[in-house]
Design a protein around this motif. Sequence first.
Motif, PDB file in Angstrom:
ATOM      1  N   SER A   4     -37.107 -52.110  17.985  1.00 36.15           N
ATOM      2  CA  SER A   4     -38.107 -51.483  18.848  1.00 36.15           C
ATOM      3  C   SER A   4     -38.847 -50.392  18.082  1.00 36.15           C
ATOM      4  O   SER A   4     -38.257 -49.640  17.306  1.00 36.15           O
ATOM      5  N   ARG A   5     -40.145 -50.310  18.319  1.00 33.35           N
ATOM      6  CA  ARG A   5     -40.955 -49.288  17.672  1.00 33.35           C
ATOM      7  C   ARG A   5     -41.096 -48.039  18.528  1.00 33.35           C
ATOM      8  O   ARG A   5     -41.827 -47.113  18.155  1.00 33.35           O
ATOM      9  N   THR A   6     -40.410 -48.010  19.675  1.00 36.67           N
ATOM     10  CA  THR A   6     -40.513 -46.850  20.553  1.00 36.67           C
ATOM     11  C   THR A   6     -39.172 -46.187  20.855  1.00 36.67           C
ATOM     12  O   THR A   6     -39.154 -45.054  21.334  1.00 36.67           O
ATOM     13  N   ARG A   7     -38.052 -46.884  20.574  1.00 42.96           N
ATOM     14  CA  ARG A   7     -36.736 -46.303  20.856  1.00 42.96           C
ATOM     15  C   ARG A   7     -35.687 -46.984  19.981  1.00 42.96           C
ATOM     16  O   ARG A   7     -35.932 -48.071  19.435  1.00 42.96           O
ATOM     17  N   PRO A   8     -34.505 -46.388  19.844  1.00 44.25           N
ATOM     18  CA  PRO A   8     -33.500 -46.908  18.897  1.00 44.25           C
ATOM     19  C   PRO A   8     -32.688 -48.065  19.462  1.00 44.25           C
ATOM     20  O   PRO A   8     -31.468 -47.978  19.640  1.00 44.25           O
ATOM     21  N   ILE A   9     -33.362 -49.175  19.762  1.00 41.47           N
ATOM     22  CA  ILE A   9     -32.658 -50.377  20.182  1.00 41.47           C
ATOM     23  C   ILE A   9     -33.157 -51.560  19.366  1.00 41.47           C
ATOM     24  O   ILE A   9     -34.209 -51.493  18.715  1.00 41.47           O
ATOM     25  N   VAL A  10     -32.385 -52.638  19.413  1.00 39.81           N
ATOM     26  CA  VAL A  10     -32.807 -53.901  18.803  1.00 39.81           C
ATOM     27  C   VAL A  10     -32.740 -54.985  19.880  1.00 39.81           C
ATOM     28  O   VAL A  10     -31.953 -54.895  20.828  1.00 39.81           O
ATOM     29  N   ILE A  11     -33.582 -55.990  19.736  1.00 37.69           N
ATOM     30  CA  ILE A  11     -33.587 -57.140  20.636  1.00 37.69           C
ATOM     31  C   ILE A  11     -33.374 -58.384  19.775  1.00 37.69           C
ATOM     32  O   ILE A  11     -34.177 -58.659  18.880  1.00 37.69           O
ATOM     33  N   PRO A  12     -32.282 -59.104  19.984  1.00 40.41           N
ATOM     34  CA  PRO A  12     -32.016 -60.277  19.149  1.00 40.41           C
ATOM     35  C   PRO A  12     -33.094 -61.344  19.273  1.00 40.41           C
ATOM     36  O   PRO A  12     -33.778 -61.460  20.295  1.00 40.41           O
ATOM     37  N   GLN A  13     -33.204 -62.141  18.242  1.00 43.35           N
ATOM     38  CA  GLN A  13     -34.160 -63.248  18.233  1.00 43.35           C
ATOM     39  C   GLN A  13     -33.950 -64.162  19.440  1.00 43.35           C
ATOM     40  O   GLN A  13     -34.913 -64.664  20.044  1.00 43.35           O
ATOM     41  N   GLY A 195     -38.548 -60.290  35.056  1.00 43.42           N
ATOM     42  CA  GLY A 195     -37.302 -60.710  34.427  1.00 43.42           C
ATOM     43  C   GLY A 195     -36.802 -59.636  33.494  1.00 43.42           C
ATOM     44  O   GLY A 195     -37.303 -58.501  33.485  1.00 43.42           O
ATOM     45  N   TYR A 196     -35.799 -59.982  32.704  1.00 45.34           N
ATOM     46  CA  TYR A 196     -35.260 -59.001  31.760  1.00 45.34           C
ATOM     47  C   TYR A 196     -34.704 -59.699  30.535  1.00 45.34           C
ATOM     48  O   TYR A 196     -34.325 -60.872  30.575  1.00 45.34           O
ATOM     49  N   LEU A 197     -34.673 -58.948  29.442  1.00 43.15           N
ATOM     50  CA  LEU A 197     -33.987 -59.334  28.226  1.00 43.15           C
ATOM     51  C   LEU A 197     -32.836 -58.357  28.009  1.00 43.15           C
ATOM     52  O   LEU A 197     -32.782 -57.304  28.633  1.00 43.15           O
ATOM     53  N   ILE A 198     -31.941 -58.712  27.112  1.00 37.96           N
ATOM     54  CA  ILE A 198     -30.841 -57.811  26.770  1.00 37.96           C
ATOM     55  C   ILE A 198     -31.018 -57.349  25.332  1.00 37.96           C
ATOM     56  O   ILE A 198     -31.010 -58.168  24.401  1.00 37.96           O
ATOM     57  N   GLY A 199     -31.220 -56.063  25.161  1.00 39.33           N
ATOM     58  CA  GLY A 199     -31.237 -55.454  23.850  1.00 39.33           C
ATOM     59  C   GLY A 199     -29.925 -54.704  23.630  1.00 39.33           C
ATOM     60  O   GLY A 199     -29.049 -54.688  24.484  1.00 39.33           O
ATOM     61  N   TYR A 200     -29.827 -54.062  22.474  1.00 42.16           N
ATOM     62  CA  TYR A 200     -28.608 -53.317  22.134  1.00 42.16           C
ATOM     63  C   TYR A 200     -28.985 -52.043  21.403  1.00 42.16           C
ATOM     64  O   TYR A 200     -29.999 -52.002  20.683  1.00 42.16           O
ATOM     65  N   GLN A 201     -28.179 -51.012  21.597  1.00 40.27           N
ATOM     66  CA  GLN A 201     -28.378 -49.799  20.820  1.00 40.27           C
ATOM     67  C   GLN A 201     -28.310 -50.148  19.339  1.00 40.27           C
ATOM     68  O   GLN A 201     -27.453 -50.913  18.900  1.00 40.27           O
ATOM     69  N   ARG A 202     -29.262 -49.613  18.576  1.00 37.75           N
ATOM     70  CA  ARG A 202     -29.362 -49.971  17.163  1.00 37.75           C
ATOM     71  C   ARG A 202     -28.150 -49.500  16.364  1.00 37.75           C
ATOM     72  O   ARG A 202     -27.662 -50.224  15.492  1.00 37.75           O
ATOM     73  N   GLU A 203     -27.651 -48.325  16.673  1.00 35.00           N
ATOM     74  CA  GLU A 203     -26.517 -47.796  15.910  1.00 35.00           C
ATOM     75  C   GLU A 203     -25.280 -48.668  16.128  1.00 35.00           C
ATOM     76  O   GLU A 203     -24.842 -48.894  17.249  1.00 35.00           O
ATOM     77  N   GLY A 204     -24.740 -49.166  15.038  1.00 29.04           N
ATOM     78  CA  GLY A 204     -23.531 -49.972  15.087  1.00 29.04           C
ATOM     79  C   GLY A 204     -23.750 -51.455  15.285  1.00 29.04           C
ATOM     80  O   GLY A 204     -22.814 -52.243  15.111  1.00 29.04           O
ATOM     81  N   TYR A 205     -24.973 -51.863  15.675  1.00 29.47           N
ATOM     82  CA  TYR A 205     -25.247 -53.288  15.902  1.00 29.47           C
ATOM     83  C   TYR A 205     -25.150 -54.067  14.587  1.00 29.47           C
ATOM     84  O   TYR A 205     -25.593 -53.573  13.549  1.00 29.47           O
ATOM     85  N   PRO A 206     -24.575 -55.261  14.543  1.00 28.13           N
ATOM     86  CA  PRO A 206     -24.004 -56.032  15.645  1.00 28.13           C
ATOM     87  C   PRO A 206     -22.498 -55.876  15.817  1.00 28.13           C
ATOM     88  O   PRO A 206     -21.916 -56.584  16.627  1.00 28.13           O
ATOM     89  N   ASP A 207     -21.889 -54.975  15.053  1.00 26.49           N
ATOM     90  CA  ASP A 207     -20.433 -54.802  15.167  1.00 26.49           C
ATOM     91  C   ASP A 207     -20.050 -54.086  16.450  1.00 26.49           C
ATOM     92  O   ASP A 207     -19.010 -54.369  17.051  1.00 26.49           O
ATOM     93  N   VAL A 208     -20.889 -53.146  16.864  1.00 28.04           N
ATOM     94  CA  VAL A 208     -20.688 -52.425  18.125  1.00 28.04           C
ATOM     95  C   VAL A 208     -21.852 -52.793  19.035  1.00 28.04           C
ATOM     96  O   VAL A 208     -23.010 -52.558  18.693  1.00 28.04           O
ATOM     97  N   LEU A 209     -21.550 -53.373  20.198  1.00 28.30           N
ATOM     98  CA  LEU A 209     -22.592 -53.866  21.094  1.00 28.30           C
ATOM     99  C   LEU A 209     -22.653 -53.012  22.349  1.00 28.30           C
ATOM    100  O   LEU A 209     -21.769 -53.073  23.200  1.00 28.30           O
ATOM    101  N   GLU A 210     -23.700 -52.204  22.436  1.00 28.24           N
ATOM    102  CA  GLU A 210     -23.954 -51.386  23.625  1.00 28.24           C
ATOM    103  C   GLU A 210     -25.236 -51.920  24.256  1.00 28.24           C
ATOM    104  O   GLU A 210     -26.339 -51.625  23.804  1.00 28.24           O
ATOM    105  N   PRO A 211     -25.123 -52.733  25.318  1.00 29.86           N
ATOM    106  CA  PRO A 211     -26.293 -53.425  25.850  1.00 29.86           C
ATOM    107  C   PRO A 211     -27.264 -52.521  26.585  1.00 29.86           C
ATOM    108  O   PRO A 211     -26.897 -51.508  27.177  1.00 29.86           O
ATOM    109  N   VAL A 212     -28.532 -52.931  26.539  1.00 25.21           N
ATOM    110  CA  VAL A 212     -29.624 -52.236  27.217  1.00 25.21           C
ATOM    111  C   VAL A 212     -30.466 -53.291  27.930  1.00 25.21           C
ATOM    112  O   VAL A 212     -30.838 -54.299  27.323  1.00 25.21           O
ATOM    113  N   ILE A 213     -30.747 -53.097  29.212  1.00 24.51           N
ATOM    114  CA  ILE A 213     -31.599 -54.016  29.949  1.00 24.51           C
ATOM    115  C   ILE A 213     -33.062 -53.680  29.665  1.00 24.51           C
ATOM    116  O   ILE A 213     -33.487 -52.528  29.811  1.00 24.51           O
ATOM    117  N   VAL A 214     -33.819 -54.680  29.244  1.00 24.78           N
ATOM    118  CA  VAL A 214     -35.237 -54.520  28.925  1.00 24.78           C
ATOM    119  C   VAL A 214     -36.038 -55.318  29.955  1.00 24.78           C
ATOM    120  O   VAL A 214     -36.068 -56.549  29.913  1.00 24.78           O
TER     121      VAL A 214
END
Length: 220
Positions: A4-13, A195-214
């Motif tokens: 994400s270019r606005t917050r520290p999350i990632v969204i998987p392909q 609808g929604y997608l599931i992203g994850y906090q960038r720190e620790g990803y993908p070993d640590v998965l902290e989900p975020v609803i997008v």
Amino acid sequence: MFKSRTRPIVIPQYEHLKLAGALALLWGNTQFERPPIPFDSFVKGIGLHDRAYGTLDNHPILEAPEAEWLALTRRGFDTAWADAAAEAIAKLHLHRLVSYGSAPARQTLAAEMAEAIAAHMEQHGLDPALFARIDRVTRLCDDIAFAFCFEAPVDGSVRVFPHYDRDEEVEVRYRVAEGKITLDPWPFGVERSVGYLIGYQREGYPDVLEPVIVHYTVGA
């Protein structure tokens, strides 16, 4: 994955694929025809157009080395499905992506893909011209989903064929901003969809998965 270019999350392909497929599922109204193939094949091909990444990939989009990206793309292209129409849609998308570059490795792979696509079309009695038109819709759905997953405002457009028995093209313009997706002219069969997608906090990803609803909204 998309950073994400606005917050520290990632969204998987894989989540990006789900959004593209959700848009394909909405496709069609009195101005924009659904293609004359099984509709599930249409949705499947668009919804799984980049099929080599898995559910929790760790390949940053636009940052991965070229050789790594080409290997993933080749793996996705070589995947075989029983659904010949859906496979043709996915293969055409991957060929189009590889064709954008002029590097020798890309051009070699693009030529191999073109030959394989022609053989696939002939083997299964598919119309190359029809699927070239369907690929315009794949590009539109993919471009929107791609832009959305970076979470930054984007305006764009893709020319599509609203009718499969005519040569008329229509430029469909889109805007992606703050979780909202708007298009003009409107190619979908509903006025609004959420609808929604599931992203994850960038720190620790993908070993640590902290989900975020997008959340996303298609329409006003």
